[in-house]
Design a protein around this motif. Structure first.
Motif, PDB file in Angstrom:
ATOM      1  N   ASN A  30      40.026  31.419  32.583  1.00 18.27           N
ATOM      2  CA  ASN A  30      38.836  32.089  33.082  1.00 18.27           C
ATOM      3  C   ASN A  30      38.198  33.032  32.064  1.00 18.27           C
ATOM      4  O   ASN A  30      37.202  33.683  32.352  1.00 18.27           O
ATOM      5  CB  ASN A  30      39.147  32.874  34.367  1.00 18.27           C
ATOM      6  CG  ASN A  30      40.142  34.009  34.138  1.00 18.27           C
ATOM      7  OD1 ASN A  30      40.658  34.194  33.039  1.00 18.27           O
ATOM      8  ND2 ASN A  30      40.406  34.772  35.183  1.00 18.27           N
ATOM      9  N   ASN A  50      34.225  36.479  31.049  1.00 18.01           N
ATOM     10  CA  ASN A  50      35.217  36.350  32.107  1.00 18.01           C
ATOM     11  C   ASN A  50      34.519  35.719  33.300  1.00 18.01           C
ATOM     12  O   ASN A  50      33.490  36.238  33.761  1.00 18.01           O
ATOM     13  CB  ASN A  50      35.819  37.718  32.471  1.00 18.01           C
ATOM     14  CG  ASN A  50      36.948  37.593  33.464  1.00 18.01           C
ATOM     15  OD1 ASN A  50      36.785  37.854  34.647  1.00 18.01           O
ATOM     16  ND2 ASN A  50      38.106  37.190  32.997  1.00 18.01           N
ATOM     17  N   ASN A  51      35.072  34.612  33.791  1.00 21.70           N
ATOM     18  CA  ASN A  51      34.443  33.870  34.889  1.00 21.70           C
ATOM     19  C   ASN A  51      32.972  33.568  34.577  1.00 21.70           C
ATOM     20  O   ASN A  51      32.093  33.751  35.439  1.00 21.70           O
ATOM     21  CB  ASN A  51      34.577  34.641  36.209  1.00 21.70           C
ATOM     22  CG  ASN A  51      36.022  34.722  36.663  1.00 21.70           C
ATOM     23  OD1 ASN A  51      36.784  33.768  36.531  1.00 21.70           O
ATOM     24  ND2 ASN A  51      36.413  35.868  37.191  1.00 21.70           N
ATOM     25  N   PHE A  96      43.841  32.944  30.488  1.00 22.66           N
ATOM     26  CA  PHE A  96      43.650  33.323  31.880  1.00 22.66           C
ATOM     27  C   PHE A  96      44.007  34.799  32.002  1.00 22.66           C
ATOM     28  O   PHE A  96      45.113  35.205  31.652  1.00 22.66           O
ATOM     29  CB  PHE A  96      44.517  32.488  32.823  1.00 22.66           C
ATOM     30  CG  PHE A  96      44.286  32.835  34.265  1.00 22.66           C
ATOM     31  CD1 PHE A  96      45.034  33.830  34.881  1.00 22.66           C
ATOM     32  CD2 PHE A  96      43.289  32.202  34.992  1.00 22.66           C
ATOM     33  CE1 PHE A  96      44.791  34.177  36.201  1.00 22.66           C
ATOM     34  CE2 PHE A  96      43.040  32.544  36.310  1.00 22.66           C
ATOM     35  CZ  PHE A  96      43.794  33.531  36.922  1.00 22.66           C
ATOM     36  N   GLY A  98      44.237  37.890  34.783  1.00 18.76           N
ATOM     37  CA  GLY A  98      44.195  38.224  36.197  1.00 18.76           C
ATOM     38  C   GLY A  98      44.919  39.521  36.465  1.00 18.76           C
ATOM     39  O   GLY A  98      45.448  40.153  35.559  1.00 18.76           O
ATOM     40  N   ARG A  99      44.993  39.899  37.732  1.00 15.15           N
ATOM     41  CA  ARG A  99      45.632  41.175  38.085  1.00 15.15           C
ATOM     42  C   ARG A  99      47.116  41.161  37.778  1.00 15.15           C
ATOM     43  O   ARG A  99      47.681  42.135  37.303  1.00 15.15           O
ATOM     44  CB  ARG A  99      45.418  41.479  39.568  1.00 15.15           C
ATOM     45  CG  ARG A  99      44.010  41.918  39.907  1.00 15.15           C
ATOM     46  CD  ARG A  99      43.904  42.290  41.379  1.00 15.15           C
ATOM     47  NE  ARG A  99      42.586  42.771  41.716  1.00 15.15           N
ATOM     48  CZ  ARG A  99      42.196  44.031  41.564  1.00 15.15           C
ATOM     49  NH1 ARG A  99      43.037  44.923  41.097  1.00 15.15           N
ATOM     50  NH2 ARG A  99      40.971  44.404  41.884  1.00 15.15           N
ATOM     51  N   ASN A 102      48.605  37.436  32.953  1.00 16.79           N
ATOM     52  CA  ASN A 102      47.751  37.338  31.774  1.00 16.79           C
ATOM     53  C   ASN A 102      48.408  36.390  30.794  1.00 16.79           C
ATOM     54  O   ASN A 102      49.460  36.702  30.238  1.00 16.79           O
ATOM     55  CB  ASN A 102      47.569  38.708  31.120  1.00 16.79           C
ATOM     56  CG  ASN A 102      46.839  39.668  32.032  1.00 16.79           C
ATOM     57  OD1 ASN A 102      45.744  39.375  32.496  1.00 16.79           O
ATOM     58  ND2 ASN A 102      47.431  40.802  32.314  1.00 16.79           N
TER      59      ASN A 102
END
Lengths: 116, 112
Positions: A30, A50-51, A96, A98-99, A102
């Motif tokens: 992403n 990002n996205n 990628f 993310g919360r 990573n």
């Protein structure tokens, strides 16, 4: 997955011409990064998405540089008009972020740009 | 702004010797740290990834450690071979802005 795919691998163009570099990130990633590498300055981050949304373009050297990511599987870096000092290797990388997860960043083989 | 420093800039060792490459960073708010290898005229190949919660990672002859509080990582390459000759780059993923910041690299030459 074939990894991060960049095209062209080599580009030679005349000063003043428009140059478009292309990148296909790894499916499922992403985040996408554009870097420039020179002997003098090493690896410089130009912009990252990002996205599909540009998050930080503070590394873009001038208004002559622009980048787009119209969808999750494609991004372009455009230089218009090109100048000899833009000669460098341009890398695209994806990962990628993310919360809770990573992943590592993977790089394409780069585009070697020569502006004469 | 995150600053990443790699020392030494270049290293030449005889085959069989262990290699120690250093990386330091100024902002400890990181989400991971990655070591890459780059051969002349080629792209970057990921060697090891260390998440911020980890202390080290190992892959074959490679071992990387991370001390987040002191802002340091070390890459160890055991029993070096001529094929290990390359430039090794350290990259830090920053939690504040998610940028991946690179050091200038250490160029390694392993003499046969």
């Amino acid at each position: 997955d074939a990894g991060v795919i960049q095209s062209p691998r080599h580009e030679v163009t005349e000063m003043g011409q428009e140059v478009t570099l292309r990148c296909k990130p790894i499916s499922g990633h992403n985040s996408l990064f554009w870097y420039r590498q020179t002997m003098m300055r090493g690896l410089e981050l130009l912009i990252y998405f990002n996205n599909n949304v540009p998050i930080d373009d503070s590394g873009m050297p001038e208004d002559r540089f622009s980048a787009k990511m119209p969808n999750a599987s494609f991004s372009t870096l455009k230089i218009q008009p090109s100048e000899p000092r833009d000669s460098a290797v341009y890398f695209c990388a994806s990962s990628f972020l993310g919360r809770t997860l990573n992943t590592e960043a993977f790089f394409g083989q780069g585009t070697r740009l020569t502006v004469v | 702004k995150q600053e990443v420093t790699q020392i030494p800039a270049a290293l030449s060792v005889p085959e069989g010797e262990n290699l120690v490459l250093n990386c330091s960073f100024t902002d400890s708010a990181i989400y991971n740290l990655q070591w890459f290898r780059q051969d002349p005229g080629k792209g970057l190949t990921s060697l090891l990834l260390i998440q911020s919660s980890q202390r080290e990672q190992t892959s074959g002859r490679l071992n990387a450690s991370l001390d987040k509080s002191s802002g340091r990582s070390t890459l160890y390459i055991a029993a070096s071979q001529p094929g290990d000759s390359a430039t090794y780059l350290c990259a830090v993923g920053c939690s504040n802005d998610y940028k991946l910041s690179f050091g200038a690299g250490t160029t390694v030459t392993v003499r046969a």
